[in-house]
Design a protein around this motif. Structure first.
Motif, PDB file in Angstrom:
ATOM      1  N   ASP A  32      92.854  18.468  -0.536  1.00 39.17           N
ATOM      2  CA  ASP A  32      92.838  18.752   0.901  1.00 39.17           C
ATOM      3  C   ASP A  32      93.366  20.156   1.186  1.00 39.17           C
ATOM      4  O   ASP A  32      92.766  20.922   1.956  1.00 39.17           O
ATOM      5  CB  ASP A  32      93.680  17.719   1.655  1.00 39.17           C
ATOM      6  CG  ASP A  32      93.003  16.360   1.732  1.00 39.17           C
ATOM      7  OD1 ASP A  32      91.780  16.297   1.506  1.00 39.17           O
ATOM      8  OD2 ASP A  32      93.691  15.371   2.020  1.00 39.17           O
ATOM      9  N   TYR A  33      94.497  20.490   0.578  1.00 43.75           N
ATOM     10  CA  TYR A  33      95.077  21.820   0.778  1.00 43.75           C
ATOM     11  C   TYR A  33      94.154  22.908   0.227  1.00 43.75           C
ATOM     12  O   TYR A  33      93.964  23.960   0.849  1.00 43.75           O
ATOM     13  CB  TYR A  33      96.446  21.907   0.098  1.00 43.75           C
ATOM     14  CG  TYR A  33      97.601  21.489   0.975  1.00 43.75           C
ATOM     15  CD1 TYR A  33      98.154  22.384   1.887  1.00 43.75           C
ATOM     16  CD2 TYR A  33      98.147  20.219   0.891  1.00 43.75           C
ATOM     17  CE1 TYR A  33      99.225  22.016   2.690  1.00 43.75           C
ATOM     18  CE2 TYR A  33      99.219  19.839   1.691  1.00 43.75           C
ATOM     19  CZ  TYR A  33      99.750  20.745   2.587  1.00 43.75           C
ATOM     20  OH  TYR A  33     100.808  20.378   3.388  1.00 43.75           O
ATOM     21  N   ARG A  34      93.595  22.676  -0.949  1.00 46.70           N
ATOM     22  CA  ARG A  34      92.707  23.672  -1.561  1.00 46.70           C
ATOM     23  C   ARG A  34      91.521  23.978  -0.660  1.00 46.70           C
ATOM     24  O   ARG A  34      91.183  25.146  -0.425  1.00 46.70           O
ATOM     25  CB  ARG A  34      92.221  23.150  -2.916  1.00 46.70           C
ATOM     26  CG  ARG A  34      91.256  24.080  -3.651  1.00 46.70           C
ATOM     27  CD  ARG A  34      90.494  23.306  -4.703  1.00 46.70           C
ATOM     28  NE  ARG A  34      89.680  22.258  -4.096  1.00 46.70           N
ATOM     29  CZ  ARG A  34      89.191  21.217  -4.771  1.00 46.70           C
ATOM     30  NH1 ARG A  34      89.471  21.072  -6.056  1.00 46.70           N
ATOM     31  NH2 ARG A  34      88.441  20.316  -4.157  1.00 46.70           N
ATOM     32  N   ASP A  35      90.886  22.930  -0.126  1.00 45.11           N
ATOM     33  CA  ASP A  35      89.710  23.140   0.716  1.00 45.11           C
ATOM     34  C   ASP A  35      90.080  23.798   2.045  1.00 45.11           C
ATOM     35  O   ASP A  35      89.320  24.619   2.574  1.00 45.11           O
ATOM     36  CB  ASP A  35      89.010  21.801   0.967  1.00 45.11           C
ATOM     37  CG  ASP A  35      88.390  21.230  -0.306  1.00 45.11           C
ATOM     38  OD1 ASP A  35      88.216  21.994  -1.276  1.00 45.11           O
ATOM     39  OD2 ASP A  35      88.101  20.016  -0.329  1.00 45.11           O
ATOM     40  N   LEU A  36      91.236  23.447   2.591  1.00 47.27           N
ATOM     41  CA  LEU A  36      91.682  24.094   3.826  1.00 47.27           C
ATOM     42  C   LEU A  36      91.911  25.587   3.613  1.00 47.27           C
ATOM     43  O   LEU A  36      91.526  26.417   4.447  1.00 47.27           O
ATOM     44  CB  LEU A  36      92.975  23.445   4.320  1.00 47.27           C
ATOM     45  CG  LEU A  36      92.832  22.144   5.104  1.00 47.27           C
ATOM     46  CD1 LEU A  36      94.201  21.514   5.326  1.00 47.27           C
ATOM     47  CD2 LEU A  36      92.135  22.383   6.438  1.00 47.27           C
ATOM     48  N   CYS A  37      92.530  25.926   2.493  1.00 47.85           N
ATOM     49  CA  CYS A  37      92.802  27.338   2.219  1.00 47.85           C
ATOM     50  C   CYS A  37      91.517  28.110   1.952  1.00 47.85           C
ATOM     51  O   CYS A  37      91.393  29.282   2.312  1.00 47.85           O
ATOM     52  CB  CYS A  37      93.748  27.463   1.033  1.00 47.85           C
ATOM     53  SG  CYS A  37      95.406  26.871   1.397  1.00 47.85           S
ATOM     54  N   ARG A  38      90.570  27.460   1.334  1.00 42.59           N
ATOM     55  CA  ARG A  38      89.304  28.125   1.018  1.00 42.59           C
ATOM     56  C   ARG A  38      88.549  28.513   2.282  1.00 42.59           C
ATOM     57  O   ARG A  38      87.932  29.584   2.351  1.00 42.59           O
ATOM     58  CB  ARG A  38      88.454  27.191   0.155  1.00 42.59           C
ATOM     59  CG  ARG A  38      87.113  27.770  -0.268  1.00 42.59           C
ATOM     60  CD  ARG A  38      86.353  26.751  -1.088  1.00 42.59           C
ATOM     61  NE  ARG A  38      87.021  26.484  -2.360  1.00 42.59           N
ATOM     62  CZ  ARG A  38      86.749  25.427  -3.127  1.00 42.59           C
ATOM     63  NH1 ARG A  38      85.865  24.531  -2.731  1.00 42.59           N
ATOM     64  NH2 ARG A  38      87.381  25.257  -4.271  1.00 42.59           N
ATOM     65  N   HIS A  39      88.615  27.684   3.315  1.00 46.44           N
ATOM     66  CA  HIS A  39      87.789  27.909   4.503  1.00 46.44           C
ATOM     67  C   HIS A  39      88.562  28.306   5.757  1.00 46.44           C
ATOM     68  O   HIS A  39      87.993  28.942   6.648  1.00 46.44           O
ATOM     69  CB  HIS A  39      86.982  26.646   4.807  1.00 46.44           C
ATOM     70  CG  HIS A  39      86.028  26.257   3.723  1.00 46.44           C
ATOM     71  ND1 HIS A  39      84.887  26.967   3.442  1.00 46.44           N
ATOM     72  CD2 HIS A  39      86.058  25.230   2.834  1.00 46.44           C
ATOM     73  CE1 HIS A  39      84.240  26.398   2.438  1.00 46.44           C
ATOM     74  NE2 HIS A  39      84.926  25.349   2.047  1.00 46.44           N
ATOM     75  N   HIS A  40      89.838  27.923   5.855  1.00 46.81           N
ATOM     76  CA  HIS A  40      90.552  28.129   7.117  1.00 46.81           C
ATOM     77  C   HIS A  40      91.874  28.881   6.976  1.00 46.81           C
ATOM     78  O   HIS A  40      92.248  29.628   7.876  1.00 46.81           O
ATOM     79  CB  HIS A  40      90.827  26.777   7.785  1.00 46.81           C
ATOM     80  CG  HIS A  40      89.597  25.996   8.114  1.00 46.81           C
ATOM     81  ND1 HIS A  40      88.731  26.360   9.131  1.00 46.81           N
ATOM     82  CD2 HIS A  40      89.071  24.864   7.558  1.00 46.81           C
ATOM     83  CE1 HIS A  40      87.734  25.491   9.196  1.00 46.81           C
ATOM     84  NE2 HIS A  40      87.911  24.575   8.257  1.00 46.81           N
ATOM     85  N   PHE A  41      92.613  28.669   5.883  1.00 44.85           N
ATOM     86  CA  PHE A  41      93.942  29.256   5.728  1.00 44.85           C
ATOM     87  C   PHE A  41      94.020  30.064   4.434  1.00 44.85           C
ATOM     88  O   PHE A  41      94.763  29.716   3.512  1.00 44.85           O
ATOM     89  CB  PHE A  41      95.020  28.169   5.707  1.00 44.85           C
ATOM     90  CG  PHE A  41      94.988  27.212   6.866  1.00 44.85           C
ATOM     91  CD1 PHE A  41      94.748  27.671   8.152  1.00 44.85           C
ATOM     92  CD2 PHE A  41      95.200  25.861   6.671  1.00 44.85           C
ATOM     93  CE1 PHE A  41      94.717  26.801   9.226  1.00 44.85           C
ATOM     94  CE2 PHE A  41      95.178  24.975   7.736  1.00 44.85           C
ATOM     95  CZ  PHE A  41      94.930  25.449   9.027  1.00 44.85           C
ATOM     96  N   PRO A  42      93.278  31.153   4.316  1.00 41.56           N
ATOM     97  CA  PRO A  42      93.235  31.890   3.042  1.00 41.56           C
ATOM     98  C   PRO A  42      94.574  32.491   2.628  1.00 41.56           C
ATOM     99  O   PRO A  42      94.783  32.765   1.446  1.00 41.56           O
ATOM    100  CB  PRO A  42      92.198  32.988   3.312  1.00 41.56           C
ATOM    101  CG  PRO A  42      92.154  33.129   4.800  1.00 41.56           C
ATOM    102  CD  PRO A  42      92.412  31.762   5.341  1.00 41.56           C
ATOM    103  N   SER A  43      95.484  32.676   3.570  1.00 37.71           N
ATOM    104  CA  SER A  43      96.774  33.282   3.234  1.00 37.71           C
ATOM    105  C   SER A  43      97.811  32.266   2.767  1.00 37.71           C
ATOM    106  O   SER A  43      98.888  32.646   2.307  1.00 37.71           O
ATOM    107  CB  SER A  43      97.325  34.050   4.439  1.00 37.71           C
ATOM    108  OG  SER A  43      97.611  33.164   5.510  1.00 37.71           O
ATOM    109  N   MET A  44      97.517  30.975   2.874  1.00 36.99           N
ATOM    110  CA  MET A  44      98.489  29.952   2.475  1.00 36.99           C
ATOM    111  C   MET A  44      98.340  29.672   0.984  1.00 36.99           C
ATOM    112  O   MET A  44      97.347  29.110   0.540  1.00 36.99           O
ATOM    113  CB  MET A  44      98.294  28.658   3.280  1.00 36.99           C
ATOM    114  CG  MET A  44      99.364  27.606   2.979  1.00 36.99           C
ATOM    115  SD  MET A  44      99.430  26.245   4.188  1.00 36.99           S
ATOM    116  CE  MET A  44      97.831  25.486   3.945  1.00 36.99           C
TER     117      MET A  44
END
Length: 279
Positions: free
Chosen positions: A175-187
């Motif tokens: 879940d975190y990986r996919d969020l960072c890939r598309h929405h939160f690239p700096s996290m």
């Protein structure tokens, strides 16, 4: 039984509600970030067979199954029901979010929903929803363009997701990986992460998905009718909203029960700092 099965077929919430009684006791404070789960189960040699190694599992709570019910036995369980408040957050109403409640929560049930991909070889779609749950409220944030929340709200969401508040669910690294890939690239990391599968991993359970854990530890069934629906729709159905809310709240509820059962074990998996990779 007819009403329960009808609800399962449509994905709509059943008419009845339930409350799961839990024994209250003094809780330990969440472990500091960076603490990894407990040691793996010990291995011992089987007597008379030097080459054979047998897995020895830790003591398991009495009265709880090691495998989830299936078929008619699963269908006979009452459906898991959330009867608190559900807030569907879009770009139009994002100003109404109670950030004080979210930022002060010690434990948050966490889940995401993504429009499924049915063709083999295609990349996953961007995450469509983030769900955050407390004991009696669930916030569902729509992320995709047209109706999705603004970049300002996304930054506030990123702050919640990377904070030291305990975030619980199943499959959280993905879940975190996919969020960072598309929405939160700096996290690049998140603190206070607890994957419920890590708690029961040392015990050799056959099934550790969210629905299996709910059946084993809550004696409740989670409906799956909306699982493969189109989460990218701008207008979500009531059945989708209810499904998304239950999935996040189930994580919150399970954490309380599983913590009361397993926290004293040497195998307990405390909240940890998750390093987010694209692998």
């Amino acid at each position: 039984h007819r009403a329960t099965r009808s609800a399962a077929a449509t994905g709509n919430p059943p008419s009845g509600h339930f409350e799961l009684a839990m024994t209250k006791r003094k809780r330990k404070a969440p472990e500091e970030d960076g603490v990894l789960p407990g040691p793996p189960p010990k291995k011992v040699r089987v007597e008379g067979a030097d080459a054979l190694v047998q897995q020895v599992f830790p003591s398991y709570p009495e009265g709880f199954p090691r495998d989830a019910p299936k078929g008619d036995e699963l269908n006979a369980l009452m459906q898991l029901d959330f009867r608190g408040k559900v807030h569907l957050v879009t770009g139009a109403n994002e100003g109404n979010v109670d950030w004080t409640a979210l930022n002060s929560a010690k434990v948050l049930g966490f889940d995401t929903e993504t429009r499924p991909v049915f063709q083999k070889g295609l990349m996953p779609n961007p995450t469509a929803l983030i769900q955050l749950a407390t004991e009696d409220e669930v916030w569902i944030f729509q992320l995709l363009p047209v109706v999705g929340v603004s970049e300002v709200t996304k930054k506030r969401l990123q702050a919640v997701l990377s904070s030291s508040a305990v975030k619980v669910g199943v499959g959280l690294h993905e879940d975190y990986r996919d969020l960072c890939r598309h929405h939160f690239p700096s996290m690049k990391s998140a603190s206070g992460v607890v994957d419920l599968q890590d708690i029961v991993r040392p015990y050799g359970l056959r099934s550790t998905g969210l629905r299996a854990l709910a059946a084993m530890f809550l004696c409740r069934r989670i409906a799956k009718a909306q699982q493969m629906s189109n989460w990218g729709n701008a207008q979500l159905t009531q059945a989708q909203i209810w499904y998304a809310a239950v999935d996040a709240w189930a994580g919150w509820k399970l954490y309380g029960v599983m913590r009361s059962l397993f926290e004293e074990s040497e195998q307990w998996a405390p909240p940890r700092r998750l390093l987010i990779t694209d692998g």
